[in-house]
Design a protein around this motif. Structure first.
Motif, PDB file in Angstrom:
ATOM      1  N   PHE B 368      51.225   6.710  30.203  1.00  0.00           N
ATOM      2  CA  PHE B 368      52.091   6.265  29.110  1.00  0.00           C
ATOM      3  C   PHE B 368      52.532   4.822  29.360  1.00  0.00           C
ATOM      4  O   PHE B 368      52.542   3.988  28.447  1.00  0.00           O
ATOM      5  CB  PHE B 368      53.317   7.184  29.000  1.00  0.00           C
ATOM      6  CG  PHE B 368      54.162   6.903  27.788  1.00  0.00           C
ATOM      7  CD1 PHE B 368      53.853   7.466  26.559  1.00  0.00           C
ATOM      8  CD2 PHE B 368      55.259   6.052  27.868  1.00  0.00           C
ATOM      9  CE1 PHE B 368      54.622   7.180  25.438  1.00  0.00           C
ATOM     10  CE2 PHE B 368      56.029   5.763  26.756  1.00  0.00           C
ATOM     11  CZ  PHE B 368      55.712   6.337  25.538  1.00  0.00           C
ATOM     12  N   PHE B 369      52.875   4.532  30.616  1.00  0.00           N
ATOM     13  CA  PHE B 369      53.269   3.174  31.004  1.00  0.00           C
ATOM     14  C   PHE B 369      52.155   2.183  30.641  1.00  0.00           C
ATOM     15  O   PHE B 369      52.402   1.148  30.011  1.00  0.00           O
ATOM     16  CB  PHE B 369      53.535   3.140  32.517  1.00  0.00           C
ATOM     17  CG  PHE B 369      53.797   1.783  33.089  1.00  0.00           C
ATOM     18  CD1 PHE B 369      55.093   1.331  33.294  1.00  0.00           C
ATOM     19  CD2 PHE B 369      52.752   0.921  33.425  1.00  0.00           C
ATOM     20  CE1 PHE B 369      55.336   0.074  33.819  1.00  0.00           C
ATOM     21  CE2 PHE B 369      52.979  -0.340  33.944  1.00  0.00           C
ATOM     22  CZ  PHE B 369      54.281  -0.759  34.147  1.00  0.00           C
ATOM     23  N   SER B 370      50.915   2.520  31.035  1.00  0.00           N
ATOM     24  CA  SER B 370      49.792   1.612  30.780  1.00  0.00           C
ATOM     25  C   SER B 370      49.555   1.442  29.286  1.00  0.00           C
ATOM     26  O   SER B 370      49.212   0.356  28.820  1.00  0.00           O
ATOM     27  CB  SER B 370      48.518   2.157  31.439  1.00  0.00           C
ATOM     28  OG  SER B 370      48.723   2.257  32.824  1.00  0.00           O
ATOM     29  N   ASN B 371      49.731   2.541  28.548  1.00  0.00           N
ATOM     30  CA  ASN B 371      49.563   2.475  27.095  1.00  0.00           C
ATOM     31  C   ASN B 371      50.570   1.492  26.481  1.00  0.00           C
ATOM     32  O   ASN B 371      50.202   0.617  25.690  1.00  0.00           O
ATOM     33  CB  ASN B 371      49.739   3.870  26.497  1.00  0.00           C
ATOM     34  CG  ASN B 371      49.784   3.844  24.982  1.00  0.00           C
ATOM     35  OD1 ASN B 371      50.858   3.736  24.389  1.00  0.00           O
ATOM     36  ND2 ASN B 371      48.620   3.915  24.350  1.00  0.00           N
ATOM     37  N   GLN B 372      51.822   1.626  26.868  1.00  0.00           N
ATOM     38  CA  GLN B 372      52.859   0.753  26.306  1.00  0.00           C
ATOM     39  C   GLN B 372      52.641  -0.703  26.729  1.00  0.00           C
ATOM     40  O   GLN B 372      52.854  -1.631  25.948  1.00  0.00           O
ATOM     41  CB  GLN B 372      54.238   1.236  26.758  1.00  0.00           C
ATOM     42  CG  GLN B 372      54.636   2.573  26.151  1.00  0.00           C
ATOM     43  CD  GLN B 372      54.684   2.498  24.629  1.00  0.00           C
ATOM     44  OE1 GLN B 372      55.571   1.903  24.040  1.00  0.00           O
ATOM     45  NE2 GLN B 372      53.702   3.102  23.974  1.00  0.00           N
ATOM     46  N   ASP B 373      52.204  -0.876  27.983  1.00  0.00           N
ATOM     47  CA  ASP B 373      51.931  -2.217  28.490  1.00  0.00           C
ATOM     48  C   ASP B 373      50.838  -2.887  27.649  1.00  0.00           C
ATOM     49  O   ASP B 373      50.945  -4.057  27.286  1.00  0.00           O
ATOM     50  CB  ASP B 373      51.490  -2.103  29.958  1.00  0.00           C
ATOM     51  CG  ASP B 373      51.394  -3.455  30.640  1.00  0.00           C
ATOM     52  OD1 ASP B 373      52.035  -4.402  30.163  1.00  0.00           O
ATOM     53  OD2 ASP B 373      50.662  -3.562  31.634  1.00  0.00           O
ATOM     54  N   ALA B 374      49.806  -2.115  27.317  1.00  0.00           N
ATOM     55  CA  ALA B 374      48.697  -2.670  26.532  1.00  0.00           C
ATOM     56  C   ALA B 374      49.136  -2.940  25.090  1.00  0.00           C
ATOM     57  O   ALA B 374      48.923  -4.036  24.554  1.00  0.00           O
ATOM     58  CB  ALA B 374      47.511  -1.710  26.551  1.00  0.00           C
TER      59      ALA B 374
END
Lengths: 60, 486
Positions: B368-374
């Protein structure tokens, strides 16, 4: 150290660090000069509240 | 809510703005991105985009905040009309969405500083330590809470007693730490190989368009241009304060800090590891891009003299950089709610508690973190473009003549500004977005999937949802924020 490294170091450090230092020092000098010329017209800062400077004179 | 505070001096504004710009992106992201994109060759487009993207947008933000005396939402509405308030909402939301997980990263930095102080990072397997930290679940949430709590408290204290005072402590400290760390790294045997890797350009790499796009992304991400953060701080500047030289100083200072961080990290990696392995380590992203910072660096520092001390210093620098940016992000949200009529203490409480709750999914789930970062990292390009659209709509020449030139600028601004805002930035945005769309849509079968981590579909889906919400509620938000203003 390779010659390309030295050239790039001089260029990058010169522009970034040289530029940053010159601009910062200049800004602080201008600020001090303006404060001195303003003399006692500048009210002292009040922590947590208005500093005495105008914030644009808006009624936002 | 009337603006009744302002930075007490130009130095106060500059350190606060530098704090806004210099964050984990400089220390954590920049060395990795340089290493992944050809070292010396990357520095050239990175420097070019500083002048062709970041600094003009920093000038626009300063002038908009100063002129309108509103946060992002009200600033767009007041400058180009209430029906465009949704643009400011998107800019504000994009930055706040980053804040939700940025606070989680700040929490990681606090955790690792604490562990470094206790000597717990030495002699352990970096990957295993990272995984055990993430597996606890409560620890990432707890440190995320600590980060948001301290950041919220600083913003609650106000612009002068909170943000300016904290920045005056944090930013000089950060620069001193970076200088010490770089001096240590450069005196290690073998450090020259790292300098060659960092600075010596392979000119053929400049023909690779990916390097140019990564350089633009890094410029936008790292300088804070297009985030609305400098716009927010500029609400608290004096009406005649310099715009041109301040923006230049902030942009150059930010990139100078990035270069210093790279000069501290890359030579250290080369001094400890053989050249082949060093370049592999520098390119290792790891989970959620944590590879170099949280997994490899503790291992590397333990192999250099006084490594334990320098490891503490490194994570202290990360914590300081993270906090100086986090408080700017919290202030951005706070200003928006203050514009809507809330007093500061209630606005801070609302923003900090909301950001804490919305950051929990990123704290417990790295996908989820990586998704939001992207999604919101790329969304910053849209934000920057919206600033250029706003100035174009207002009239680039009029914007320069009425909003920038009347200030006590120590440097003159010319018609080049109009050209960059009207043509260069939109072209940069169009090329980059087009490249990204093409890359994303041809990279896999499920590029359209809105619920995958890194797909084009998830970005477009989340952007569209938020844009629709802001567009539907545009009039209500404008009325609440701007009242009778126009």
């Amino acid at each position: 150290m390779e010659s390309g490294t030295i050239v790039m170091m001089v260029i990058m450090l010169g522009i970034l660090w040289g530029g940053f230092t010159v601009l910062l020092v200049h800004s602080l000098r201008v600020e001090r000069r303006r404060k001195e010329s303003a003399g006692s017209n500048v009210a002292p800062a009040v922590p947590g509240g208005s500093s005495g400077h105008d914030a644009g004179g808006t009624d936002v | 809510m009337r603006v009744n505070e302002s930075f007490t001096s130009r130095y106060g504004l500059l350190v606060a703005a530098l704090g806004m710009a210099v964050g984990t992106g400089n220390i954590w992201r920049f060395p990795r991105i340089v290493a992944q994109n050809g070292g010396g060759a990357f520095l050239i487009p990175w420097l070019i985009f500083l002048f062709l993207w970041a600094i003009p947008l920093l000038m626009v933000e300063t002038a908009m905040g100063r002129h309108t005396r509103f946060g992002t939402v009200g600033a767009f509405g007041k400058l180009i009309g209430k029906r465009f308030t949704w643009m400011g909402c998107f800019v504000g939301w994009c930055t706040m969405a980053i804040t939700f997980y940025y606070s989680v990263v700040t929490g990681w930095c606090i955790k690792y500083l604490w562990a470094a102080l206790g000597g717990k990072l030495l002699g352990v397997d970096g990957s295993a330590y990272w995984e055990s930290f993430q597996a606890t679940t409560w620890e990432p949430i707890f440190f995320h809470l600590c980060a948001m709590g301290v950041g919220g408290f600083i913003v609650y204290r106000g612009v002068v007693a909170g943000i300016e005072r904290a920045s005056k402590l944090l930013i000089p400290t950060l620069f001193v730490i970076l200088v010490i760390a770089a001096a240590r790294a450069l005196t290690l045997p073998g450090a020259v190989d790292g300098l060659n890797y960092l600075f010596n350009p392979n000119w053929a790499d400049l023909l690779n368009y990916r390097i140019w796009l990564e350089a633009l992304t890094q410029s936008a991400w790292s300088t804070g241009a297009g985030w609305g953060l400098l716009l927010t701080y500029s609400v608290y500047t004096r009406s005649k304060d310099d715009i041109v030289m301040n923006s230049l100083t902030i942009g150059l200072g930010n990139n100078a800090a990035s270069l210093l961080a790279a000069m501290a990290i890359i030579p250290t990696v080369f001094a400890v590891l053989p050249a082949m392995q060093a370049s592999e380590v520098l390119r290792d992203s790891g989970p959620a891009s944590t590879g170099l910072t949280f997994i490899w660096l503790p291992r590397l520092f333990e192999q250099i003299p006084y490594g334990a001390f320098f490891l503490v210093l490194f994570f202290l620098a990360l914590v300081v950089a993270a906090f100086s940016s986090l408080i700017a992000q919290i202030e951005l949200g706070t200003r928006i709610f203050m514009d809507a009529g809330l007093p500061r203490h209630r606005a801070v409480a609302f923003v900090a508690s909301g950001a804490f709750l919305l950051g929990i999914p990123s704290a417990v789930n790295l996908s989820f973190f990586s998704n939001q970062d992207a999604v919101w990292g790329i969304g910053l390009m849209v934000s920057g473009f919206l600033f250029a659209v706003a100035v174009r709509r207002f009239g680039a020449a009029r914007f320069r003549e009425e909003l920038i030139e009347p200030a006590n600028n120590d440097l003159p601004i010319g018609k080049w500004f109009d050209f960059i805002i009207k043509f260069v930035i939109p072209v940069e945005f169009a090329v980059m977005l087009g490249w990204w769309l093409w890359q994303a849509s041809t990279s896999g079968e499920s590029w359209w999937n809105p619920f995958a981590v890194f797909t084009l579909g998830t970005c477009l889906f989340q952007w569209t949802v938020m844009l629709l919400v802001f567009w539907i509620f545009n009039d209500r938000i404008a009325a609440r924020t701007l009242g009778e203003e126009q």
